[in-house]
Design an enzyme around this catalytic site. Structure first.
Site, PDB file in Angstrom:
ATOM      1  N   ASP A  34       0.854  -1.199   0.000  1.00  0.00           N
ATOM      2  CA  ASP A  34       0.000   0.000   0.000  1.00  0.00           C
ATOM      3  C   ASP A  34       0.884   1.242   0.000  1.00  0.00           C
ATOM      4  O   ASP A  34       1.918   1.267   0.680  1.00  0.00           O
ATOM      5  CB  ASP A  34      -0.874   0.078   1.265  1.00  0.00           C
ATOM      6  N   ASP A  50       0.177   8.211   7.778  1.00  0.00           N
ATOM      7  CA  ASP A  50       0.432   6.806   8.169  1.00  0.00           C
ATOM      8  C   ASP A  50       1.738   6.735   8.926  1.00  0.00           C
ATOM      9  O   ASP A  50       1.850   6.125   9.989  1.00  0.00           O
ATOM     10  CB  ASP A  50       0.672   5.933   6.920  1.00  0.00           C
ATOM     11  N   GLU A  55       1.466  -2.521  11.299  1.00  0.00           N
ATOM     12  CA  GLU A  55       1.188  -2.687   9.876  1.00  0.00           C
ATOM     13  C   GLU A  55       2.214  -1.925   9.028  1.00  0.00           C
ATOM     14  O   GLU A  55       2.489  -2.289   7.900  1.00  0.00           O
ATOM     15  CB  GLU A  55      -0.225  -2.185   9.576  1.00  0.00           C
ATOM     16  N   GLU A  56       2.770  -0.871   9.593  1.00  0.00           N
ATOM     17  CA  GLU A  56       3.697  -0.022   8.827  1.00  0.00           C
ATOM     18  C   GLU A  56       5.162  -0.445   8.962  1.00  0.00           C
ATOM     19  O   GLU A  56       6.033   0.215   8.419  1.00  0.00           O
ATOM     20  CB  GLU A  56       3.541   1.443   9.246  1.00  0.00           C
ATOM     21  N   ASP A  88      -2.448  -1.149  13.956  1.00  0.00           N
ATOM     22  CA  ASP A  88      -2.562  -0.490  12.656  1.00  0.00           C
ATOM     23  C   ASP A  88      -2.698   0.994  13.007  1.00  0.00           C
ATOM     24  O   ASP A  88      -3.767   1.452  13.421  1.00  0.00           O
ATOM     25  CB  ASP A  88      -3.802  -0.982  11.906  1.00  0.00           C
ATOM     26  N   LEU A 119      -2.834   3.867  11.464  1.00  0.00           N
ATOM     27  CA  LEU A 119      -3.847   4.688  10.798  1.00  0.00           C
ATOM     28  C   LEU A 119      -4.516   3.858   9.710  1.00  0.00           C
ATOM     29  O   LEU A 119      -3.928   3.578   8.671  1.00  0.00           O
ATOM     30  CB  LEU A 119      -3.199   5.940  10.187  1.00  0.00           C
ATOM     31  N   ASP A 120      -5.725   3.443  10.011  1.00  0.00           N
ATOM     32  CA  ASP A 120      -6.446   2.583   9.078  1.00  0.00           C
ATOM     33  C   ASP A 120      -7.378   3.425   8.208  1.00  0.00           C
ATOM     34  O   ASP A 120      -7.968   4.387   8.675  1.00  0.00           O
ATOM     35  CB  ASP A 120      -7.267   1.552   9.856  1.00  0.00           C
ATOM     36  N   GLU A 178      -5.799  -5.819  12.292  1.00  0.00           N
ATOM     37  CA  GLU A 178      -7.158  -5.334  12.066  1.00  0.00           C
ATOM     38  C   GLU A 178      -8.207  -6.333  12.566  1.00  0.00           C
ATOM     39  O   GLU A 178      -9.082  -5.992  13.362  1.00  0.00           O
ATOM     40  CB  GLU A 178      -7.357  -5.050  10.567  1.00  0.00           C
TER      41      GLU A 178
HETATM   42  P1  AHM Z   1     -10.838  -1.324  -0.698  1.00  0.00           P
HETATM   43  O1  AHM Z   1     -10.493   0.035  -1.176  1.00  0.00           O
HETATM   44  O2  AHM Z   1     -10.144  -2.410  -1.437  1.00  0.00           O
HETATM   45  O3  AHM Z   1     -12.312  -1.548  -0.596  1.00  0.00           O
HETATM   46  O4  AHM Z   1     -10.238  -1.425   0.792  1.00  0.00           O
HETATM   47  C1  AHM Z   1     -10.791  -0.693   1.825  1.00  0.00           C
HETATM   48  C2  AHM Z   1     -10.330  -1.259   3.126  1.00  0.00           C
HETATM   49  C3  AHM Z   1     -10.920  -0.528   4.286  1.00  0.00           C
HETATM   50  O5  AHM Z   1     -12.085  -1.125   4.744  1.00  0.00           O
HETATM   51  C4  AHM Z   1      -9.816  -0.579   5.287  1.00  0.00           C
HETATM   52  O6  AHM Z   1      -9.930   0.504   6.181  1.00  0.00           O
HETATM   53  C5  AHM Z   1      -8.596  -0.452   4.435  1.00  0.00           C
HETATM   54  O7  AHM Z   1      -8.933  -1.089   3.223  1.00  0.00           O
HETATM   55  C6  AHM Z   1      -7.392  -1.154   5.035  1.00  0.00           C
HETATM   56  O8  AHM Z   1      -6.246  -0.727   4.385  1.00  0.00           O
HETATM   57  P2  AHM Z   1      -5.222   0.291   5.132  1.00  0.00           P
HETATM   58  O9  AHM Z   1      -4.892  -0.320   6.450  1.00  0.00           O
HETATM   59  O10 AHM Z   1      -4.025   0.312   4.213  1.00  0.00           O
HETATM   60  O11 AHM Z   1      -5.869   1.619   5.232  1.00  0.00           O
HETATM   61 MG    MG Z   2      -5.495  -0.956   7.984  1.00  0.00          MG
END
Ligand code: AHM
Ligand code: MG
Length: 331
Positions: A70, A76, A99-100, A118, A120-121, A277
């Site tokens: 990502d 983040d 996660e980072e 995590d 910043l989710d 998560e």
């Molecule tokens: P999507 O864009 O494939 O639907 O993914 C969205 C999901 C969210 O529900 C979640 O908050 C996020 O992906 C998790 O990814 P990150 O931790 O990188 O923000």
């Molecule tokens: Mg996340």
């Protein structure tokens, strides 16, 4: 211990809640309470930075990727620094997995807690002013205090969590936690710089009427997920998907519903990470009377093999989560 023995009058500040309940938790010690305070304080700092992101050139990507591939956003990285620094300096933690961060961060080998976070989710939502969150789990290490940190310390199944929680940076900022005796939600009052108990003994409705999933990937979902979505549509359920897991989860917790991230062509094991998560939210939802599975198996019983492991995720009202498993079983 019984959930009803927790002292949780609406309006009590977080600190008072921690103090007045510390003696009632078999696992709780001064260190454990301090650890929760450290997380809550970092949440205030991150909350302040999120609110100022647009003014302080904190929005946008920094051009690097995390271990899952990502794009890393400035916030983040900043949130990761804020939480890990507080946990490192606090001294109550022997290891942090984030996660980072690609690898485990070994901190104070004389401490007994492990944190999975995590920081910043939903960070792809930062630039568009949509709610984002922080998710965390606390475990007790398995090796003796003072010994070298082992895989068994930080690769524990979710059913050994001693505390799980999230911070939701939304229209108001909230801290929602469970220690295995019910779920408690605190709302942050920025003018006083304090969290106050606003949601006591939170329970999710058993029957939900909301389904949350990225329907853009519908064609690559497994058949049982497509059948479940058809069933939701036929029953006039509402489709609601913010794309911030914490925000989608929180709404469904209050109103009843299911959040799903199934396997897709792009993410054959789903996208969400078991350790950062799914485990925390699974612990919270079960404590609120709901359920969380990977489509059939209970999330909390999955034995992790890798800190960044991904898993299909179905979480929310028990009747809906069970229906997903039912469609899978028929398949
Ligand atoms: P999507 O864009 O494939 O639907 O993914 C969205 C999901 C969210 O529900 C979640 O908050 C996020 O992906 C998790 O990814 P990150 O931790 O990188 O923000
Ligand atoms: Mg996340």
């Amino acid at each position: 211990m019984e959930e009803s023995r927790i002292a949780a009058p609406i309006g009590i500040p977080l600190d008072r809640f921690i103090k007045s309940n510390q003696d009632r938790f078999p696992t709780a010690t001064g260190e454990f309470s301090q650890l929760l305070r450290d997380i809550a304080l970092s949440g205030k700092v991150v909350n302040r930075e999120i609110n100022k992101a647009g003014l302080m050139n904190l929005a946008g990507s920094i051009g690097t990727k995390n271990i899952a591939g990502d794009d890393q956003q400035k916030l983040d990285v900043l949130a990761n620094i804020r939480f890990s620094r507080a946990l490192e300096k606090g001294g109550e933690v022997c290891a942090i997995i984030s996660e980072e961060e690609e690898h485990v961060i070994e901190v104070n080998k004389n401490s007994k807690y492990v944190v999975a976070i995590d920081p910043l989710d939903g960070s792809s939502n930062i630039d568009v002013n949509v709610s984002i969150g922080t998710i965390f789990s606390i475990y007790k290490r398995r090796s003796s205090v003072g010994a070298v940190i082992t895989r068994e310390d930080y690769l524990q199944p979710g059913n050994t969590q001693v505390l799980a929680g999230y911070l939701l940076y939304g229209s108001s900022t909230m801290l929602v936690i469970t220690m295995g005796y019910g779920v408690f939600g605190f709302t942050y009052d920025p003018s006083l710089g304090e969290y106050f108990l606003s949601h006591t003994r939170m329970k999710i409705p058993v029957e939900g009427r909301i389904y949350s999933v990225n329907e853009g990937s519908y064609h690559s979902f497994p058949d049982y997920v497509k059948q479940f979505i058809e069933d939701c549509r036929n029953n006039n359920c509402s489709g609601r998907y913010i794309g911030s897991l914490v925000a989608d989860f929180h709404r469904n917790l209050l109103k009843g519903g299911i959040y799903m991230y199934p396997s897709t062509a792009k993410n054959p094991n789903g996208k969400l990470r078991l350790m950062y998560e799914c485990n925390a939210l699974a612990f919270i939802i079960e404590q609120a009377g709901g359920a969380a599975t990977d489509g059939e198996k209970r999330i909390l019983d999955i034995a992790p093999t890798d800190i960044h492991q991904q898993v299909p995720f179905f979480v929310g009202s028990t009747s809906m989560v069970e229906k997903v498993a039912d469609f899978k079983g028929r398949g």
